[in-house]
Motif scaffolding. Sequence first.
Motif, PDB file in Angstrom:
ATOM      1  N   THR A 162      19.655   0.626  -0.666  1.00 49.05           N
ATOM      2  CA  THR A 162      18.655   1.007  -1.671  1.00 49.05           C
ATOM      3  C   THR A 162      17.370   1.509  -1.014  1.00 49.05           C
ATOM      4  O   THR A 162      16.583   2.197  -1.660  1.00 49.05           O
ATOM      5  CB  THR A 162      18.285  -0.169  -2.600  1.00 49.05           C
ATOM      6  N   GLY A 163      17.178   1.151   0.253  1.00 42.40           N
ATOM      7  CA  GLY A 163      15.974   1.585   0.954  1.00 42.40           C
ATOM      8  C   GLY A 163      14.697   1.075   0.317  1.00 42.40           C
ATOM      9  O   GLY A 163      13.651   1.715   0.414  1.00 42.40           O
ATOM     10  N   LEU A 164      14.763  -0.084  -0.329  1.00 46.87           N
ATOM     11  CA  LEU A 164      13.589  -0.622  -1.017  1.00 46.87           C
ATOM     12  C   LEU A 164      12.456  -0.873  -0.033  1.00 46.87           C
ATOM     13  O   LEU A 164      12.645  -1.481   1.017  1.00 46.87           O
ATOM     14  CB  LEU A 164      13.939  -1.930  -1.734  1.00 46.87           C
ATOM     15  N   SER A 165      11.272  -0.387  -0.386  1.00 49.17           N
ATOM     16  CA  SER A 165      10.060  -0.716   0.352  1.00 49.17           C
ATOM     17  C   SER A 165       8.908  -0.801  -0.648  1.00 49.17           C
ATOM     18  O   SER A 165       8.891  -0.082  -1.646  1.00 49.17           O
ATOM     19  CB  SER A 165       9.751   0.324   1.435  1.00 49.17           C
ATOM     20  N   PHE A 166       8.008  -1.719  -0.384  1.00 47.35           N
ATOM     21  CA  PHE A 166       6.851  -1.889  -1.254  1.00 47.35           C
ATOM     22  C   PHE A 166       5.679  -1.078  -0.716  1.00 47.35           C
ATOM     23  O   PHE A 166       5.420  -1.075   0.481  1.00 47.35           O
ATOM     24  CB  PHE A 166       6.448  -3.363  -1.358  1.00 47.35           C
ATOM     25  N   THR A 167       4.974  -0.414  -1.620  1.00 51.35           N
ATOM     26  CA  THR A 167       3.747   0.276  -1.241  1.00 51.35           C
ATOM     27  C   THR A 167       2.531  -0.559  -1.639  1.00 51.35           C
ATOM     28  O   THR A 167       1.460  -0.375  -1.096  1.00 51.35           O
ATOM     29  CB  THR A 167       3.675   1.678  -1.878  1.00 51.35           C
ATOM     30  N   LYS A 168       2.725  -1.481  -2.581  1.00 53.36           N
ATOM     31  CA  LYS A 168       1.677  -2.423  -2.983  1.00 53.36           C
ATOM     32  C   LYS A 168       2.358  -3.629  -3.601  1.00 53.36           C
ATOM     33  O   LYS A 168       3.227  -3.481  -4.465  1.00 53.36           O
ATOM     34  CB  LYS A 168       0.738  -1.769  -3.990  1.00 53.36           C
ATOM     35  N   LYS A 169       1.955  -4.823  -3.158  1.00 51.98           N
ATOM     36  CA  LYS A 169       2.569  -6.048  -3.672  1.00 51.98           C
ATOM     37  C   LYS A 169       1.708  -7.246  -3.318  1.00 51.98           C
ATOM     38  O   LYS A 169       0.995  -7.228  -2.313  1.00 51.98           O
ATOM     39  CB  LYS A 169       3.966  -6.240  -3.081  1.00 51.98           C
ATOM     40  N   PRO A 170       1.782  -8.304  -4.119  1.00 55.51           N
ATOM     41  CA  PRO A 170       1.175  -9.563  -3.703  1.00 55.51           C
ATOM     42  C   PRO A 170       2.148 -10.289  -2.769  1.00 55.51           C
ATOM     43  O   PRO A 170       3.322  -9.917  -2.667  1.00 55.51           O
ATOM     44  CB  PRO A 170       1.027 -10.318  -5.023  1.00 55.51           C
ATOM     45  N   ASP A 171       1.671 -11.334  -2.096  1.00 55.34           N
ATOM     46  CA  ASP A 171       2.578 -12.139  -1.271  1.00 55.34           C
ATOM     47  C   ASP A 171       3.564 -12.901  -2.145  1.00 55.34           C
ATOM     48  O   ASP A 171       4.732 -13.031  -1.804  1.00 55.34           O
ATOM     49  CB  ASP A 171       1.794 -13.130  -0.405  1.00 55.34           C
ATOM     50  N   LYS A 172       3.064 -13.401  -3.287  1.00 54.98           N
ATOM     51  CA  LYS A 172       3.901 -14.153  -4.231  1.00 54.98           C
ATOM     52  C   LYS A 172       3.683 -13.589  -5.626  1.00 54.98           C
ATOM     53  O   LYS A 172       2.584 -13.164  -5.976  1.00 54.98           O
ATOM     54  CB  LYS A 172       3.517 -15.633  -4.226  1.00 54.98           C
ATOM     55  N   LEU A 173       4.753 -13.597  -6.414  1.00 58.14           N
ATOM     56  CA  LEU A 173       4.663 -13.101  -7.779  1.00 58.14           C
ATOM     57  C   LEU A 173       3.956 -14.109  -8.675  1.00 58.14           C
ATOM     58  O   LEU A 173       3.984 -15.318  -8.416  1.00 58.14           O
ATOM     59  CB  LEU A 173       6.068 -12.829  -8.335  1.00 58.14           C
TER      60      LEU A 173
END
Length: 148
Positions: free
Chosen positions: A35-46
């Motif tokens: 899927t090649g998933l990568s985050f461009t913006k995210k918190p450490d925990k949801l």
Amino acid sequence: MASFEASVQLNATPQEMFDFLIDTENILKISPPDTGLSFTKKPDKLYKGAILEFQIQGFGKVQEGTHEIIVFEEPTLFTEKQISGPLKSYTHEHHIVPAGENQITLIDRLEFEPPGGLLGFLITESKLLDLFDEGFYQRHQTLKKLFP
């Protein structure tokens, strides 16, 4: 609206599984590599209201998307909803159901609508169901290795 559901039995407590799944680094660990998933913006925990911006490989090109956590009921449920992305709509419920001492059933429920327009002729409900089936199978196999 179409739906998809997959489940897996795991050796973990509800809290252990919830804590694992809300850690955004773990999302990358259990996502199928193709899927090649990568985050461009995210918190450490949801958390409720958390925003995830990501890129994913799909149908021969990189797709961008944004999801928001709209339900957060520790330690049994959280729900992410697409704000923007390749599908017309997408909602993913993560249910953690106790199933005995140190055992849970993880249930992934999706509701989605394929894209409209010309893209909808290529990315059909049937193709999406096949992709979800394969992707969650891989994801659940990885979880079985991590929680034997």
